[in-house]
Design an enzyme around this catalytic site. Sequence first.
Site, PDB file in Angstrom:
ATOM      1  N   ASP A   1      -0.007   7.307   1.864  1.00  0.00           N
ATOM      2  CA  ASP A   1       1.994   7.115   1.536  1.00  0.00           C
ATOM      3  C   ASP A   1       2.701   7.977   1.282  1.00  0.00           C
ATOM      4  O   ASP A   1       3.794   8.126   0.373  1.00  0.00           O
ATOM      5  CB  ASP A   1       1.788   5.154   0.984  1.00  0.00           C
ATOM      6  CG  ASP A   1       1.101   4.483   1.851  1.00  0.00           C
ATOM      7  OD1 ASP A   1       0.640   4.513   2.828  1.00  0.00           O
ATOM      8  OD2 ASP A   1      -0.244   3.522   0.887  1.00  0.00           O
TER       9      ASP A   1
ATOM     10  N   GLY B   1       0.007  -1.532  -1.458  1.00  0.00           N
ATOM     11  CA  GLY B   1       0.903  -1.706  -0.694  1.00  0.00           C
ATOM     12  C   GLY B   1       1.352  -0.760  -0.155  1.00  0.00           C
ATOM     13  O   GLY B   1       1.890  -0.054  -1.271  1.00  0.00           O
TER      14      GLY B   1
END
Length: 319
Positions: free
Chosen positions: A253, A48
């Site tokens: 990320d 995520g």
Amino acid sequence: MDILLTGSVAYDYLMTFPGLFQEQILYERLASISLSFLVDSMSKQRGGVAPNIAYSMALLGERPRVMATVGEDFAEYRAWLDAKGVDTALMQVVPGLFTASFFATTDRTSAQIASFYPGAMGRAASQSLKDLASKPDLVVVSPNAPDAMMKFPAECRELGIKYLYDPSQQVLRLEGSELARDMEGAYFLFCNDYEFGLISKKTGWDLKQMLQHVKVVVVTRGKEGANLYTDGQDIFIPTVPEREVVDPTGVGDAFRGGFLTGYSHSFDWKLCGEIGSLAAVYCLEQRGPQAHSYTRTEFVSRFREHFDDGGKLNQIIRE
């Protein structure tokens, strides 16, 4: 600096395909395609966008907060993040739902085919920045439920909070007017070069026009490095040579996590980007977006093999 991350929280199911996707797809028959790939490995990883960014920040001594909705299966994941130094107090369990899930198959050229199940992420808009006890210094708006991605930038503008807009995979479903609305007033826009092209096409804005609405634009370009644009500057950020390429999942990320760590120390833009570049390659060298690990001393030592920080990264070691 208090950085609040919003966005997806998911379990990643990562598979590897030993061949090439391009050799398996008949492009002239895509309208009626039915494909299955026999993979040779599979792993379940914590993932995520929001916790991936937070994880790399925590490795570098930060304590970012994550605000997100998660499923009843989140207890072990929460314990992991807590142990690493991520503040999970605002990660709210939604009864009766599973945590979102990301399924990705990667071929031997690192091309990926992926799908995503939103699960509890679909309730993200039930949370509000207005309910926070203290105002963050920066809010990261990353891929999330569509209504949450609309709500959080609007609340940032209303509350006068700086925000980083990172639509990422959601660029494909967002209309140009939606992208323009939420870029307006953003302090940062982060995207890769493909997403930048889509944003430009959908909004009708070129880079110069985007910079009339966003203070800093960062475009990552894979092996070609990244560019940061602000106040008439074009700052090139090179990649760090990898020791081996294992898995690209979460590399962007990790770059953001490193960059934001530099930003939290008020480092110059070039140094922020270089920290992001090294954080990204650490992720690339492991399987999964939160499998990489290093001490801050190890990170700084490797950093200085490639970049000159003028001693500034001693701040990270001393924390």
